[in-house]
Design a protein around this motif. Structure first.
Motif, PDB file in Angstrom:
ATOM      1  N   TYR A  10      38.644  47.135  44.635  1.00 40.10           N
ATOM      2  CA  TYR A  10      39.314  46.719  43.408  1.00 40.10           C
ATOM      3  C   TYR A  10      40.340  45.648  43.771  1.00 40.10           C
ATOM      4  O   TYR A  10      41.034  45.765  44.780  1.00 40.10           O
ATOM      5  CB  TYR A  10      40.020  47.932  42.791  1.00 40.10           C
ATOM      6  N   ALA A  11      40.437  44.619  42.974  1.00 40.02           N
ATOM      7  CA  ALA A  11      41.428  43.560  43.178  1.00 40.02           C
ATOM      8  C   ALA A  11      42.096  43.234  41.847  1.00 40.02           C
ATOM      9  O   ALA A  11      41.468  43.307  40.790  1.00 40.02           O
ATOM     10  CB  ALA A  11      40.762  42.318  43.748  1.00 40.02           C
ATOM     11  N   PHE A  12      43.370  42.872  41.913  1.00 40.19           N
ATOM     12  CA  PHE A  12      44.130  42.485  40.724  1.00 40.19           C
ATOM     13  C   PHE A  12      44.950  41.254  41.080  1.00 40.19           C
ATOM     14  O   PHE A  12      45.506  41.152  42.172  1.00 40.19           O
ATOM     15  CB  PHE A  12      45.060  43.614  40.280  1.00 40.19           C
ATOM     16  N   SER A  13      45.024  40.320  40.146  1.00 40.30           N
ATOM     17  CA  SER A  13      45.811  39.112  40.359  1.00 40.30           C
ATOM     18  C   SER A  13      46.609  38.779  39.107  1.00 40.30           C
ATOM     19  O   SER A  13      46.065  38.771  38.004  1.00 40.30           O
ATOM     20  CB  SER A  13      44.893  37.934  40.714  1.00 40.30           C
ATOM     21  N   LEU A  14      47.878  38.542  39.303  1.00 37.53           N
ATOM     22  CA  LEU A  14      48.740  38.012  38.254  1.00 37.53           C
ATOM     23  C   LEU A  14      48.953  36.558  38.643  1.00 37.53           C
ATOM     24  O   LEU A  14      49.729  36.244  39.551  1.00 37.53           O
ATOM     25  CB  LEU A  14      50.061  38.780  38.193  1.00 37.53           C
ATOM     26  N   ALA A  15      48.189  35.669  38.018  1.00 33.55           N
ATOM     27  CA  ALA A  15      48.114  34.272  38.440  1.00 33.55           C
ATOM     28  C   ALA A  15      48.875  33.363  37.485  1.00 33.55           C
ATOM     29  O   ALA A  15      48.751  33.475  36.270  1.00 33.55           O
ATOM     30  CB  ALA A  15      46.657  33.840  38.505  1.00 33.55           C
ATOM     31  N   ASN A  16      49.637  32.424  38.083  1.00 32.69           N
ATOM     32  CA  ASN A  16      50.355  31.406  37.334  1.00 32.69           C
ATOM     33  C   ASN A  16      49.485  30.156  37.313  1.00 32.69           C
ATOM     34  O   ASN A  16      49.153  29.615  38.362  1.00 32.69           O
ATOM     35  CB  ASN A  16      51.709  31.119  37.995  1.00 32.69           C
ATOM     36  N   ASP A  17      49.123  29.704  36.122  1.00 32.14           N
ATOM     37  CA  ASP A  17      48.242  28.550  35.973  1.00 32.14           C
ATOM     38  C   ASP A  17      48.896  27.254  36.469  1.00 32.14           C
ATOM     39  O   ASP A  17      48.209  26.333  36.901  1.00 32.14           O
ATOM     40  CB  ASP A  17      47.834  28.421  34.507  1.00 32.14           C
ATOM     41  N   ASP A  18      50.229  27.183  36.430  1.00 27.62           N
ATOM     42  CA  ASP A  18      50.943  25.967  36.797  1.00 27.62           C
ATOM     43  C   ASP A  18      51.422  25.938  38.252  1.00 27.62           C
ATOM     44  O   ASP A  18      51.661  24.873  38.802  1.00 27.62           O
ATOM     45  CB  ASP A  18      52.165  25.776  35.883  1.00 27.62           C
ATOM     46  N   ASN A  19      51.596  27.113  38.872  1.00 26.60           N
ATOM     47  CA  ASN A  19      52.179  27.181  40.213  1.00 26.60           C
ATOM     48  C   ASN A  19      51.562  28.349  40.973  1.00 26.60           C
ATOM     49  O   ASN A  19      51.941  29.497  40.774  1.00 26.60           O
ATOM     50  CB  ASN A  19      53.700  27.354  40.093  1.00 26.60           C
ATOM     51  N   SER A  20      50.649  28.055  41.885  1.00 25.40           N
ATOM     52  CA  SER A  20      49.954  29.133  42.607  1.00 25.40           C
ATOM     53  C   SER A  20      50.872  29.877  43.574  1.00 25.40           C
ATOM     54  O   SER A  20      50.538  30.970  44.015  1.00 25.40           O
ATOM     55  CB  SER A  20      48.744  28.579  43.360  1.00 25.40           C
ATOM     56  N   ASP A  21      52.036  29.320  43.910  1.00 24.70           N
ATOM     57  CA  ASP A  21      52.984  30.029  44.772  1.00 24.70           C
ATOM     58  C   ASP A  21      53.581  31.246  44.070  1.00 24.70           C
ATOM     59  O   ASP A  21      54.121  32.140  44.729  1.00 24.70           O
ATOM     60  CB  ASP A  21      54.115  29.095  45.212  1.00 24.70           C
ATOM     61  N   ALA A  22      53.492  31.306  42.754  1.00 20.77           N
ATOM     62  CA  ALA A  22      54.039  32.429  41.988  1.00 20.77           C
ATOM     63  C   ALA A  22      53.019  33.544  41.768  1.00 20.77           C
ATOM     64  O   ALA A  22      53.328  34.551  41.153  1.00 20.77           O
ATOM     65  CB  ALA A  22      54.550  31.928  40.640  1.00 20.77           C
ATOM     66  N   LEU A  38      40.308  41.078  31.774  1.00 20.36           N
ATOM     67  CA  LEU A  38      41.515  40.296  31.493  1.00 20.36           C
ATOM     68  C   LEU A  38      42.503  41.219  30.792  1.00 20.36           C
ATOM     69  O   LEU A  38      42.191  41.793  29.746  1.00 20.36           O
ATOM     70  CB  LEU A  38      41.203  39.107  30.590  1.00 20.36           C
ATOM     71  N   ARG A  39      43.680  41.347  31.379  1.00 21.54           N
ATOM     72  CA  ARG A  39      44.734  42.191  30.810  1.00 21.54           C
ATOM     73  C   ARG A  39      45.724  41.333  30.038  1.00 21.54           C
ATOM     74  O   ARG A  39      45.774  40.126  30.202  1.00 21.54           O
ATOM     75  CB  ARG A  39      45.498  42.911  31.923  1.00 21.54           C
ATOM     76  N   ALA A  53      46.446  37.775  33.810  1.00 21.16           N
ATOM     77  CA  ALA A  53      46.343  39.034  34.547  1.00 21.16           C
ATOM     78  C   ALA A  53      44.871  39.424  34.573  1.00 21.16           C
ATOM     79  O   ALA A  53      44.283  39.714  33.528  1.00 21.16           O
ATOM     80  CB  ALA A  53      47.175  40.107  33.868  1.00 21.16           C
ATOM     81  N   MET A  54      44.273  39.399  35.765  1.00 23.67           N
ATOM     82  CA  MET A  54      42.838  39.638  35.912  1.00 23.67           C
ATOM     83  C   MET A  54      42.599  40.722  36.955  1.00 23.67           C
ATOM     84  O   MET A  54      43.316  40.796  37.953  1.00 23.67           O
ATOM     85  CB  MET A  54      42.131  38.368  36.376  1.00 23.67           C
ATOM     86  N   SER A  55      41.583  41.524  36.720  1.00 26.83           N
ATOM     87  CA  SER A  55      41.172  42.486  37.737  1.00 26.83           C
ATOM     88  C   SER A  55      39.658  42.417  37.883  1.00 26.83           C
ATOM     89  O   SER A  55      38.942  42.018  36.962  1.00 26.83           O
ATOM     90  CB  SER A  55      41.612  43.906  37.373  1.00 26.83           C
ATOM     91  N   GLY A  56      39.204  42.807  39.047  1.00 27.07           N
ATOM     92  CA  GLY A  56      37.777  42.851  39.314  1.00 27.07           C
ATOM     93  C   GLY A  56      37.480  43.991  40.252  1.00 27.07           C
ATOM     94  O   GLY A  56      38.301  44.329  41.107  1.00 27.07           O
ATOM     95  N   ASN A  57      36.334  44.628  40.074  1.00 25.32           N
ATOM     96  CA  ASN A  57      35.954  45.684  40.996  1.00 25.32           C
ATOM     97  C   ASN A  57      34.457  45.703  41.218  1.00 25.32           C
ATOM     98  O   ASN A  57      33.676  45.317  40.356  1.00 25.32           O
ATOM     99  CB  ASN A  57      36.491  47.045  40.536  1.00 25.32           C
ATOM    100  N   LEU A  58      34.090  46.126  42.420  1.00 23.85           N
ATOM    101  CA  LEU A  58      32.702  46.315  42.810  1.00 23.85           C
ATOM    102  C   LEU A  58      32.557  47.790  43.132  1.00 23.85           C
ATOM    103  O   LEU A  58      33.220  48.296  44.045  1.00 23.85           O
ATOM    104  CB  LEU A  58      32.356  45.456  44.033  1.00 23.85           C
TER     105      LEU A  58
END
Length: 183
Positions: free
Chosen positions: A40-52, A154-155, A172-177
Motif C-alpha cells: 500500500y502506498a499513499f502520497s500527499l502531493a503538491n502540484d506546484d512544489n514536489s519538495d512539499a 483519490l482522497r 491525496a492519492m493511495s494505491g495498493n496491490l
C-alpha cells in the motif's frame, strides 16, 4: 519494506503460476468472500512544489464481499511509514463500495466506486487523525481461488490542510496491490 514488497510479488507469482498450470476448463461457482494482503502506498502531493510531497508506503490487509459479479464492498486496513521520516507513521482503513465486472467470477476485473477513509498519522507521542470521502477504481484478475487487484483512490486533500505549510494545489492519492484468497 523492500522485503515486504518483494515477498508480495513472489507470492503473487507463485499463485499465478499454480493457477495457470492447473487451468481448469469447467466453470467454477462464484466466490463471494475475499481476504488478502498486499502493499500500500499513499502520497500527499503538491502540484506546484514536489519538495512539499509526503510519501508513505507499507502493507495492507483487505476483506471484501461481492454481492454479485457487479457489486462489492471492501474494507482495507493499512499500516505505513513515511519514506523520508522513519518516525512518522500512518495507519487507518478504507471502506469502499465498487461497481464493475468480474467481482465474483473467474476472469478480468474492472471496477470503480466511492467510500470512506480514516487515517491517523503519529510521530513520537503525538497523533493527528483525518477522515473523509474518496473515489477509486481498480483492475485485476480472478483465477477462482485467488485474485490479484491494483486499486487507485483519490482522497479529499483538504482534510490534510492543517499539515500543508507550502502553498499550492494538493492531491491525496493511495494505491495498493493486493493478492486475495476467495471463498
Amino acid at each position: 519494506m523492500k522485503k515486504l514488497i518483494q515477498g508480495t510479488v513472489f507470492l503473487s507469482t507463485l499463485l499465478l503460476g499454480a493457477q495457470i498450470s492447473a487451468a481448469e476448463v469447467e466453470s467454477v461457482p462464484a466466490k463471494n468472500w475475499s481476504i488478502g494482503i498486499g502493499s500500500y502506498a499513499f502520497s500527499l502531493a503538491n502540484d506546484d512544489n514536489s519538495d512539499a510531497d509526503l510519501d508513505f508506503s507499507g502493507f495492507n490487509i483487505a476483506a471484501g464481499y461481492a454481492f454479485n459479479n457487479h457489486f462489492q464492498v471492501r474494507a482495507t486496513y493499512f499500516l505505513l511509514e513515511n519514506d523520508d521520516f522513519s518516525d512518522l507513521e500512518s495507519s487507518g482503513f478504507d471502506l469502499m463500495a465498487y461497481g464493475g465486472v468480474g467481482l465474483a467470477e473467474k476472469g478480468f476485473r474492472g471496477y470503480g466506486g466511492a467510500g470512506f477513509f480514516s487515517d491517523e498519522w503519529s510521530i513520537s507521542n503525538e497523533s493527528e487523525s483525518f477522515s473523509g470521502i474518496q473515489f477509486g477504481g481498480g483492475l485485476g484478475y480472478n483465477w477462482g481461488p485467488a485474485a490479484l487487484d491494483f486499486v487507485l483512490t483519490l482522497r479529499q486533500a483538504d482534510k490534510y490542510e492543517d499539515l500543508m505549510f507550502t502553498s499550492g494545489t494538493y492531491f491525496a492519492m493511495s494505491g495498493n496491490l493486493t493478492i486475495s484468497y476467495l471463498f
